[in-house]
Design a protein around this motif. Structure first.
Motif, short mmCIF file in Angstrom:
data_model
loop_
_atom_site.label_atom_id
_atom_site.label_comp_id
_atom_site.label_asym_id
_atom_site.label_seq_id
_atom_site.Cartn_x
_atom_site.Cartn_y
_atom_site.Cartn_z
N THR A 1 7.30 18.50 -15.93
CA THR A 1 6.74 17.26 -16.33
C THR A 1 7.83 16.27 -15.61
N PRO A 2 9.08 16.28 -15.79
CA PRO A 2 9.98 15.36 -15.35
C PRO A 2 9.75 15.51 -13.59
N LEU A 3 9.42 16.69 -13.17
CA LEU A 3 9.25 16.83 -11.67
C LEU A 3 8.14 16.02 -11.24
N VAL A 4 7.08 16.02 -11.83
CA VAL A 4 5.85 15.43 -11.35
C VAL A 4 6.08 13.76 -11.38
N LEU A 5 6.88 13.43 -12.35
CA LEU A 5 7.04 11.97 -12.34
C LEU A 5 7.95 11.64 -11.38
N SER A 6 9.12 12.49 -11.18
CA SER A 6 10.06 12.17 -10.24
C SER A 6 9.71 12.12 -8.80
N VAL A 7 8.61 12.91 -8.50
CA VAL A 7 8.07 13.29 -7.23
C VAL A 7 7.44 11.90 -6.85
N HIS A 8 6.69 11.46 -7.69
CA HIS A 8 5.99 10.27 -6.90
C HIS A 8 6.87 8.92 -7.18
N THR A 9 7.64 8.84 -8.02
CA THR A 9 8.75 7.98 -8.18
C THR A 9 9.45 7.96 -6.80
N ILE A 10 9.93 9.04 -6.24
CA ILE A 10 10.82 9.19 -5.15
C ILE A 10 9.83 8.61 -4.06
N VAL A 11 8.45 9.15 -4.13
CA VAL A 11 7.54 8.55 -3.02
C VAL A 11 7.47 6.97 -3.02
N SER A 12 7.53 6.44 -4.08
CA SER A 12 7.41 5.08 -4.24
C SER A 12 8.68 4.41 -3.51
N PHE A 13 9.85 5.17 -3.90
CA PHE A 13 11.16 4.71 -3.30
C PHE A 13 10.94 4.41 -1.88
N ASP A 14 10.20 5.17 -1.12
CA ASP A 14 10.31 5.10 0.44
C ASP A 14 9.99 3.73 0.64
N PHE A 15 9.17 3.11 -0.32
CA PHE A 15 8.65 1.71 -0.05
C PHE A 15 9.62 0.62 -0.85
N ALA A 16 10.05 1.13 -2.07
CA ALA A 16 10.43 0.00 -2.92
C ALA A 16 11.92 0.04 -2.57
N VAL A 17 12.77 1.03 -2.01
CA VAL A 17 13.98 0.81 -1.68
C VAL A 17 14.33 -0.09 -0.19
N SER A 18 13.01 -0.22 0.35
CA SER A 18 13.10 -1.25 1.65
C SER A 18 12.94 -2.55 1.17
N LEU A 19 13.00 -3.43 2.16
CA LEU A 19 13.22 -4.77 1.99
C LEU A 19 12.14 -5.66 2.28
N LEU A 20 11.08 -5.03 2.46
CA LEU A 20 9.80 -6.02 2.88
C LEU A 20 9.03 -6.47 1.79
N PRO A 21 8.67 -7.78 1.87
CA PRO A 21 7.75 -8.17 0.87
C PRO A 21 6.42 -7.20 0.45
N GLY A 22 6.28 -7.16 -0.43
CA GLY A 22 5.06 -6.47 -1.12
C GLY A 22 5.67 -4.92 -1.52
N TRP A 23 6.72 -4.38 -0.88
CA TRP A 23 7.01 -2.99 -1.05
C TRP A 23 8.35 -3.24 -2.18
N HIS A 24 9.21 -3.94 -1.91
CA HIS A 24 10.26 -4.34 -2.84
C HIS A 24 10.23 -4.63 -4.15
N THR A 25 9.49 -3.75 -4.95
CA THR A 25 9.31 -4.26 -6.43
C THR A 25 9.61 -3.16 -7.19
N THR A 26 10.16 -3.56 -8.46
CA THR A 26 10.55 -2.38 -9.40
C THR A 26 9.15 -1.81 -10.00
N ILE A 27 8.15 -2.36 -9.90
CA ILE A 27 6.96 -1.81 -10.56
C ILE A 27 6.38 -0.61 -9.86
N PHE A 28 6.96 -0.44 -8.55
CA PHE A 28 6.38 0.81 -7.90
C PHE A 28 6.33 2.13 -8.48
N PRO A 29 7.35 2.62 -8.86
CA PRO A 29 7.26 3.95 -9.66
C PRO A 29 6.32 4.28 -10.66
N PRO A 30 6.27 3.40 -11.52
CA PRO A 30 5.35 3.76 -12.65
C PRO A 30 3.89 3.56 -12.20
#
Lengths: 463, 177
Positions: free
Chosen positions: A235-264
């Motif tokens: 359960t925490p694994l599946v949540l963390s995997v897509h959270t980390i996938v979203s980090f690929d974008f959210a951790v960058s500085l591009l507009p449209g990607w750099h948002t905290t809503i990405f993981p959920p």
């Protein structure tokens, strides 16, 4: 004072028509034991042809270079990551069904968890193809893992891409283990059935993987505990995997990607797309093998409702992104979203909204949920919509970032299109082999949710 | 029949009958005995007097190992063995080391859980006297069995057979070892 008892709500039967234990065994094992049906060969042949597109596309890429894909400045990352996120997202419903619904004691998971877990594993296989071949010199793909190499240099653990390597490889491994452990008792059932009809070779093969399982209660006790823990960590694994996938974008500085809503938002989208795929796979399977007593209308109802809930969450996330873009007063962020909906990729944005926000709303209606054909068609729309969601996020933000002088427009090359098209064949080949050789439902778990499995059945519950 | 039997096996038709029998065999003081069921029967652990599984302890050990492996691996690689400054970020911080350590925690827990389950169950064991019993194939289909081993201190061919028959066991047979 009179004692107030909670109202007794009749539970929906998990197995229709009061089927017996041996009926369940016979039904599920029969699917893998019967002579290979003709339709299977046709499907398999078509799937192989489709899969060859991926094989040829990748061979051409390896022989020539990554330039055969349509990536150009400023979009250096497009269909490969779109396809990767798309397939990984599909996989997530399998884990959700097997792990989260197990913890929540949702018994309706039992008839669909095996095939959903298979779907997860095959989806991870398809997902893995894209980043691995996007590295270019694929024979160096092992540089992603912390293995000593002649440059003496280690991986950069400050990068979310490296986190992703660990997240996805852990996810793939744990999914396979979870799937396999769940299958051990059923493999033992098949071993015993092959033994009974004298097919020794098959009995040995299945028996090897059944590990000598004999249904001992003392074993079941450890087994159930292990299964529960695997569900608990998946359960925490599946949540963390897509959270980390979203980090690929959210951790960058591009507009449209750099948002905290990405993981959920990514996790909800993943579950949404995964359930879409589960329905796409299971409804034909149900019709072909007449599994109506095992995958009842109640199961379909539940899945449609999950799609409705997660689709609405995704719709909320789309709206909230727009709101925050305006509310933040950040001109780049604001532009990124106006550009998403009304820029050169407006068509993909509207496909996304139509498929992901509007399609699931049909599931409010019971009549639609009960129309299997319609549910199947709507599930296809969900799959399409979620692919476009990733395309919208990735292509629009990259194609038009800060400096108008460096803007561009991305379109895929034919090699990219074929490679992606082929992954549906790869997926289908694997899934068809699964149907043919393995128990497609968790036989032991199904028996355990029948009314006659309750040791107090027919007695009062005094002991 | 075999010269050195492994024990006695009795057949039951329903999980309820098996559970009832298990309670009585437990109360009769037997230790080395087992039930064979096609699916986990809810409450049978208690009826048999089986203690809570020890798998979680092994899982916990696996999880702790995984987390420590992740943190120390990243510290060793990026801070100690070959430090390179990237993007002005610190060479080591538990924050950026966390996602990888978290995944390794889960990976190691999974391996420990499954390994622990196999170890505690003594699997794989492809040969077992129970598996030689003629009817046992229905133990993974729709029948329920209760096996009392000869190795049990209270085992006595006649009395044990009488007990199994008394608690409702059908077709009480000797198992070859």
């Amino acid at each position: 004072m009179t004692e107030i008892k909670p109202a007794v709500k009749p539970r929906s039967a998990m197995v229709g028509n009061h089927r017996s234990f041996s009926w369940i065994t016979e039904k599920i094992c029969g699917i893998a034991e019967e002579k290979t049906p003709v339709w299977w060969w046709w499907c398999f042949a078509v799937a192989c042809i489709v899969a060859s597109f991926t094989v040829i596309g990748i061979t051409y890429l390896v022989a020539t270079g990554v330039g055969v894909w349509g990536h150009r400045n400023p979009v250096n990352w497009a269909w490969d990551i779109v396809n990767f996120v798309f397939w990984i997202g599909i996989g997530h419903a399998g884990t959700l069904i097997s792990a989260i619904l197990c913890l929540l004691r949702q018994k309706w998971r039992t008839s669909i968890n095996r095939s959903a877990e298979a779907m997860t594993i095959f989806a991870v296989v398809c997902a893995g193809i894209f980043p691995v071949f996007h590295v270019g010199r694929v024979w160096y793909a092992w540089f992603l893992f912390p293995l000593p190499n002649s440059n003496y240099i280690w991986q950069n653990y400050r990068s979310p891409l490296e986190w992703d390597v660990f997240a996805v490889s852990t996810y793939g491994t744990v999914s396979v283990l979870f799937w396999y452990v769940g299958m051990i008792p059923d493999l033992a059932t098949m071993r015993d059935r092959f033994n009974a009809v004298g097919k020794t070779l098959k009995a040995r093969l299945y028996g090897f993987f059944a590990m000598g399982w004999r249904g001992s209660s003392r074993h079941w006790s450890n087994y159930e505990m292990a299964y529960l823990i695997l569900a608990g960590i998946s359960t925490p694994l599946v949540l963390s995997v897509h959270t980390i996938v979203s980090f690929d974008f959210a951790v960058s500085l591009l507009p449209g990607w750099h948002t905290t809503i990405f993981p959920p938002y990514f996790v909800a989208g993943a579950i949404f797309s995964g359930f879409g795929m589960v329905l796409t796979l299971i409804l034909p399977l149900r019709a072909v093998y007449h599994l109506e007593d095992l995958i009842t209308q109640y199961h379909i109802d539940c899945m449609c409702k999950v799609i409705l809930a997660t689709g609405t969450m995704v719709g909320y996330a789309y709206a909230m992104e727009f709101f925050i873009a305006w509310y933040s007063s950040n001109p780049y962020e604001g532009f990124a979203f106006i550009n998403r909906a009304f820029g050169p990729y407006w068509w993909s944005y509207f496909i996304m909204i139509a498929c992901n926000v509007i399609t699931p709303q049909f599931f409010w209606f019971k009549g639609i949920r009960e129309n299997t054909t319609l549910v199947f068609i709507l599930s296809l729309f969900v799959n399409v919509g979620m692919w476009f969601e990733r395309f919208v996020i990735i292509a629009t933000s990259l194609a038009r970032d800060f400096l108008p002088s460096s803007w561009g427009y991305y379109s895929p090359s034919i090699v990219e299109i074929f490679t992606f098209f082929g992954t549906f064949g790869v997926f289908s080949v694997l899934f068809l082999l699964f149907i043919r050789f393995l128990p497609i439902m968790a036989i032991a778990e199904l028996k355990a949710v029948t009314p006659q499995a309750d040791p107090h059945a027919g007695h009062d519950s005094s002991h | 029949m075999a010269e050195k039997p492994y024990g006695l096996i009795a057949t039951f038709d329903t999980p309820g009958a098996l559970m009832h029998a298990a309670e009585q065999v437990r109360d009769a003081g037997y230790m080395k005995w087992d039930c064979i069921t096609p699916f986990p029967v809810h409450g049978l652990d208690k009826a048999m007097g089986v203690r809570r599984s020890k798998v979680p302890r092994i899982s916990l050990a696996g999880g702790i190992t995984g987390f420590c492996t992740g943190m120390s691996m990243i510290w060793f690689m990026d801070r100690f063995d070959y430090p390179i400054t990237v993007g002005g970020k610190p060479l080591f911080s538990p924050l950026f080391a966390f996602p990888v350590s978290y995944e390794l925690t889960i990976l190691f827990t999974a391996f420990a859980t499954i390994g622990g389950m196999f170890f505690l169950n003594g699997l794989p064991m492809h040969y077992h006297p129970v598996l030689n019993y003629e009817d046992i194939r229905r133990g993974t289909d729709d029948l329920f069995f209760l096996v009392i081993e000869k190795a049990d201190a209270r085992y006595d061919a006649a009395n044990t057979r009488a007990l199994l028959e008394k608690v409702g066991g059908k077709l009480v047979n000797e198992l070859e070892s």
